[in-house]
Design a protein around this motif. Structure first.
Motif, PDB file in Angstrom:
ATOM      1  N   ILE A  46      25.972 -70.238  50.012  1.00 47.12           N
ATOM      2  CA  ILE A  46      24.804 -69.373  49.453  1.00 47.12           C
ATOM      3  C   ILE A  46      25.183 -68.727  48.130  1.00 47.12           C
ATOM      4  O   ILE A  46      24.701 -68.476  46.948  1.00 47.12           O
ATOM      5  CB  ILE A  46      24.056 -68.145  50.656  1.00 47.12           C
ATOM      6  CG1 ILE A  46      23.476 -69.224  51.564  1.00 47.12           C
ATOM      7  CG2 ILE A  46      23.506 -67.319  49.696  1.00 47.12           C
ATOM      8  CD1 ILE A  46      22.258 -69.656  51.151  1.00 47.12           C
ATOM      9  N   LEU A  47      26.471 -68.272  48.113  1.00 47.29           N
ATOM     10  CA  LEU A  47      26.961 -67.685  47.139  1.00 47.29           C
ATOM     11  C   LEU A  47      27.087 -68.526  45.727  1.00 47.29           C
ATOM     12  O   LEU A  47      26.790 -68.044  44.479  1.00 47.29           O
ATOM     13  CB  LEU A  47      28.567 -67.139  47.144  1.00 47.29           C
ATOM     14  CG  LEU A  47      28.919 -66.085  48.223  1.00 47.29           C
ATOM     15  CD1 LEU A  47      30.382 -65.650  48.521  1.00 47.29           C
ATOM     16  CD2 LEU A  47      28.234 -64.775  47.581  1.00 47.29           C
ATOM     17  N   GLY A  48      27.367 -69.923  46.030  1.00 43.84           N
ATOM     18  CA  GLY A  48      27.112 -70.745  44.988  1.00 43.84           C
ATOM     19  C   GLY A  48      25.756 -70.962  44.410  1.00 43.84           C
ATOM     20  O   GLY A  48      25.686 -70.661  43.130  1.00 43.84           O
ATOM     21  N   ALA A  49      24.741 -70.848  45.475  1.00 40.14           N
ATOM     22  CA  ALA A  49      23.332 -70.899  45.139  1.00 40.14           C
ATOM     23  C   ALA A  49      23.064 -69.657  44.171  1.00 40.14           C
ATOM     24  O   ALA A  49      22.181 -69.915  43.372  1.00 40.14           O
ATOM     25  CB  ALA A  49      22.453 -71.200  45.992  1.00 40.14           C
ATOM     26  N   MET A  50      23.523 -68.691  44.550  1.00 44.01           N
ATOM     27  CA  MET A  50      23.456 -67.335  43.912  1.00 44.01           C
ATOM     28  C   MET A  50      23.903 -67.254  42.665  1.00 44.01           C
ATOM     29  O   MET A  50      23.548 -66.415  41.829  1.00 44.01           O
ATOM     30  CB  MET A  50      24.176 -66.056  44.814  1.00 44.01           C
ATOM     31  CG  MET A  50      23.103 -65.876  45.886  1.00 44.01           C
ATOM     32  SD  MET A  50      23.852 -64.500  46.801  1.00 44.01           S
ATOM     33  CE  MET A  50      22.732 -64.045  47.899  1.00 44.01           C
ATOM     34  N   GLY A  51      24.874 -68.483  42.406  1.00 43.95           N
ATOM     35  CA  GLY A  51      25.585 -68.088  40.906  1.00 43.95           C
ATOM     36  C   GLY A  51      26.613 -67.199  40.929  1.00 43.95           C
ATOM     37  O   GLY A  51      27.074 -66.650  39.762  1.00 43.95           O
TER      38      GLY A  51
END
Ligand code: SF4
Length: 371
Positions: A192-197
């Motif tokens: 999710i941190l990756g998807a959040m950028g």
């Protein structure tokens, strides 16, 4: 800022001044007073002044906060904008690229606050970890402020977890810096941190908290968490809970994901049903309360430094005449009994026991110590 018309449409008598032009506000009041004395229509006059300002280049640091302070602390804005582009964020779109106030001007403004007698300065910005001026980064600025001012304490509003490095921790360890750190963690799931950028992962958060505790003992650590980000599975949320159990924050600001037009996350799929996102947020709220109580309980029997705010509103538990509220150096809201110091005064107090009063948001009950 990005859609003033939407606010305009809420009510016919609204004048919308964007956050980037809040520096205009102190000048607007005397203009309107003069207009009132001349019998002019105040709404029309406010609109006329606002229209004149549209398109004019604005100074993000024009708003000098000394006159708009809390009783216990003054906010000093040193940075604006952000060069990151997190997928859910409209702030970076509204405020644009990171800009920083010149250190000599920051020192001037800090000294003005010190002379006014306020014991604490909160350093604020959209992303303090992007402070940069003439090669000086935030940790160096903090050290410089401690050197160039006397006695006043500094509080850091928020800092990105992966930017908490040795230089930051050395500055944070300064006794003039409040033992309080707010981390915009957002999720404990690396997916999710990756998807959040976001630019960090959960191991950065764990390292940041460990570093802060090594530097300051047991500082107040607050975190932001977003629940229901697109694609957040039960496993992702479990990873967030697991991270929170590991780092044991004193407070969790829980937000339900809200899709903002113009951001990447607005069209991300799959959307999480609202009831699931809200239920996750409620789980976080329970953890937040428990963490706050654990943190406050560790203070019982200790002497804390605090700044008085004002009388406690009367209620069944606290007769107004005998109580006042204060904020401790480590960011606990206190109900203070005993000899009440004046608002804005620093004092020391003994923690006598917890008093979790949700009506007044008083999380601990302290009695004054005359030391
Ligand atoms: S770091 Fe903060 S301000 Fe910058 S884009 Fe991300 S959420 Fe927005």
């Amino acid at each position: 800022e990005l859609d003033p018309q939407a606010l305009h449409d809420l009510a016919p008598r609204l004048v919308v001044i964007p956050g980037s032009r809040k520096g205009d506000l102190p000048g607007l009041a005397p203009h309107l007073c003069a207009a009132s004395a001349e019998g002019l229509d105040l709404l029309e006059e406010a609109r006329r002044l606002n229209d004149l300002a549209v398109g004019r280049e604005s100074d993000p640091f024009a708003f000098v906060p000394g006159d708009f302070r809390f009783r216990s602390r003054a906010a000093l804005k040193i940075q604006d904008g952000c060069d990151n582009r997190c997928s859910y964020c409209r702030v970076c779109l509204a405020r644009g690229k990171a800009v920083s106030l010149d250190p000599s001007e920051i020192i001037n403004r800090a000294r003005i606050i010190v002379v006014s007698g306020i014991p604490e300065i909160v350093l604020t910005g959209v992303n303090l970890s992007q402070y940069s001026s003439g090669g000086l980064r935030f940790p160096g600025l903090l050290q410089l402020l401690c050197k160039e001012t006397d006695s006043v304490a500094f509080r850091i509003s928020s800092y990105e977890p992966d930017k908490i490095d040795e230089a930051f921790l050395a500055a944070f360890a300064n006794p003039r810096v409040r033992p309080h750190l707010h981390l915009p963690v957002q999720s404990g799931s690396d997916t999710i941190l990756g998807a959040m950028g976001r630019s960090y992962r959960r191991n950065h958060v764990i390292a940041a908290v460990a570093g802060a505790r090594a530097a300051k003992g047991d500082p107040f650590i607050g975190v932001d968490i977003i629940s229901g980000f697109p694609g957040e599975t039960d496993d992702d949320f479990s990873a967030t809970i697991d991270l929170l159990k590991q780092i044991d924050p004193a407070w969790i600001h829980a937000f339900v994901f809200s899709p903002r037009p113009g951001t990447k996350a607005f069209s991300m799929k799959p959307r999480i049903p609202e009831r699931v996102a809200v239920a996750r947020s409620q789980t976080l709220a329970v953890l937040a309360e428990a963490g706050k109580q654990r943190f406050a309980a560790r203070r019982i029997g200790t002497v804390l430094e605090a700044v008085a705010e004002g009388p406690v509103p009367a209620n069944d538990n606290f007769p107004a005449s005998k109580m006042l509220t204060a904020v401790s150096a480590d960011f606990l809201r206190l109900a203070v009994r005993g000899v009440p110091p004046g608002a804005g005064t620093s004092f020391r107090c003994l923690v006598t026991g917890p008093s979790f009063d949700s009506i007044n948001d008083l999380i601990s009950d302290y009695s004054c110590d005359t030391l």
